[in-house]
Design an enzyme around this catalytic site. Structure first.
Site, mmCIF file in Angstrom:
data_model
loop_
_atom_site.group_PDB
_atom_site.id
_atom_site.type_symbol
_atom_site.label_atom_id
_atom_site.label_comp_id
_atom_site.label_asym_id
_atom_site.label_seq_id
_atom_site.Cartn_x
_atom_site.Cartn_y
_atom_site.Cartn_z
ATOM 1 N N GLY A 1 114.829 -22.999 -3.753
ATOM 2 C CA GLY A 1 114.958 -23.854 -3.362
ATOM 3 C C GLY A 1 115.553 -25.662 -3.566
ATOM 4 O O GLY A 1 114.867 -25.921 -4.628
ATOM 5 N N CYS A 2 116.635 -26.656 -3.252
ATOM 6 C CA CYS A 2 116.615 -27.658 -3.453
ATOM 7 C C CYS A 2 115.667 -28.734 -3.695
ATOM 8 O O CYS A 2 114.773 -29.179 -4.470
ATOM 9 C CB CYS A 2 117.652 -28.155 -2.906
ATOM 10 S SG CYS A 2 117.540 -27.693 -0.823
#
Length: 344
Positions: A150-151
């Protein structure tokens, strides 16, 4: 040189668009198919500045994605869609790089609480390889299933993991604030993300229940050997893209600023995409449209904490660029392939 056909499923989202741009100029691959219900039967050249055969390639509906053309299939789809598609794609011999959270957590029992669904293919969780090369490169070579981080998890883990591993900070009591541009919410029409609602505002959201929390804890634990529960406040800020993470970690003993900075520099000395700066020089504008991460650390001796900062472009190092980097690592290509000209 053999050129490998690849497909992008979910090609009309922000991440799917970035992926298409990056793969179009990658020397080792050829984009064979693009899948999007929104743009089904439209030519890719009508949506992106492409040329030649790729510009004429038409988007296909998502219903055809389980038979996606290509040796490598990128899934820029919601977690439930990726979880259902991946077993079918693997069964027909494709490699999968999944950009959703469908395979990020090792424990299948965690999915109902954090992602809202029971996992339909728990047998694949042990096979999935985490696509953050700087912290998990050893597992990527030859991977059949890559689960892209995930970012927020990328930004935070890159700042935290080397410091915890060094023993200079405690693995317990970690507190994080992550500020993200609006593109992190995806490409959707919603009142909450309209210009009038988002402009001139800051908004904390999903407090205590953001799905990246267990992923961050799992990543730091795997890399550093320990990680307590992380307190995470995600904040929506009125910029298009980019993430700035600020992390407070308890100092262990009499760690000096130079020691902490040295731990980061030692961890990333050979990494082409991670640069260590003074903590107050870490800025989102310097990493936009690149696959770079900038990290830094300072010390607040009065409070007895280390203050780490990290900046990435959420759509590149936080998504599409990292997916290409992980594909490169899995295929045995230079990790910079297709990414080396992203200068910001």
């Amino acid at each position: 040189m053999h050129v490998h056909p690849v497909s992008v499923v979910g090609a009309s989202g922000y991440t799917g668009l970035e992926l298409t741009r990056l793969l179009a100029r990658h020397a080792h691959v050829r984009v064979a198919a693009l899948y999007s219900d929104r743009w089904a039967d439209e030519p890719a050249g009508g949506r992106l500045p492409l040329s030649g055969e790729l510009a004429a390639l038409r988007y296909r509906p998502l219903a055809e994605a389980e038979r996606a053309d290509g040796e490598i299939v990128f899934l820029a789809t919601p977690a439930e869609v990726s979880a259902a598609l991946t077993p079918r794609l693997l069964a027909r011999g494709a490699r999968v790089v999944d950009l959703s959270g469908a395979f990020r957590l090792a424990d299948p029992a965690a999915y109902p609480a954090w992602y809202g669904f029971p996992h339909p293919a728990p047998e694949l969780l042990a096979e999935a390889r985490y696509g953050l090369p700087e912290l998990a490169r050893a597992g990527l070579a030859g991977a059949r299933l890559v689960t892209n981080p995930g970012c927020y998890a990328t930004s935070i883990a890159l700042a935290v993991a080397p410091l915890v591993k060094s023993g200079l900070v405690s693995p317990d009591g970690i507190v994080v604030t992550g500020l993200s541009g609006v593109s992190g919410a995806g490409r959707k029409a919603s009142e909450d993300y309209s210009f009038v609602e988002v402009g001139d505002d800051l908004r904390a959201y999903r407090l205590g229940r953001h799905q990246h929390v267990p992923e961050i804890e799992q990543t730091v634990l795997r890399h550093a050997g320990a990680c307590g529960p992380i307190a995470f406040t995600p904040v929506l800020v009125p910029i298009r893209r980019g993430i700035l993470s600020s992390v407070a970690l308890r100092l262990a003993g009499g760690a000096r600023p130079a020691d902490l900075e040295g731990a980061l520099r030692a961890a990333y000395a050979e990494e082409p995409f991670v640069k260590v700066l003074a903590a107050d020089k870490v800025m989102v504008k310097d990493v936009l449209h690149t696959n770079r991460a900038h990290v830094g650390v300072a010390v607040d001796p009065r409070a007895g904490v280390a203050l780490a900062t990290s900046a990435i472009d959420n759509l590149v190092k936080g998504a599409a660029g990292q997916a290409v980097q992980a594909m490169n690592a899995a295929m045995g290509w230079p990790e910079t392939a297709g990414l080396d000209l992203l200068g910001g």
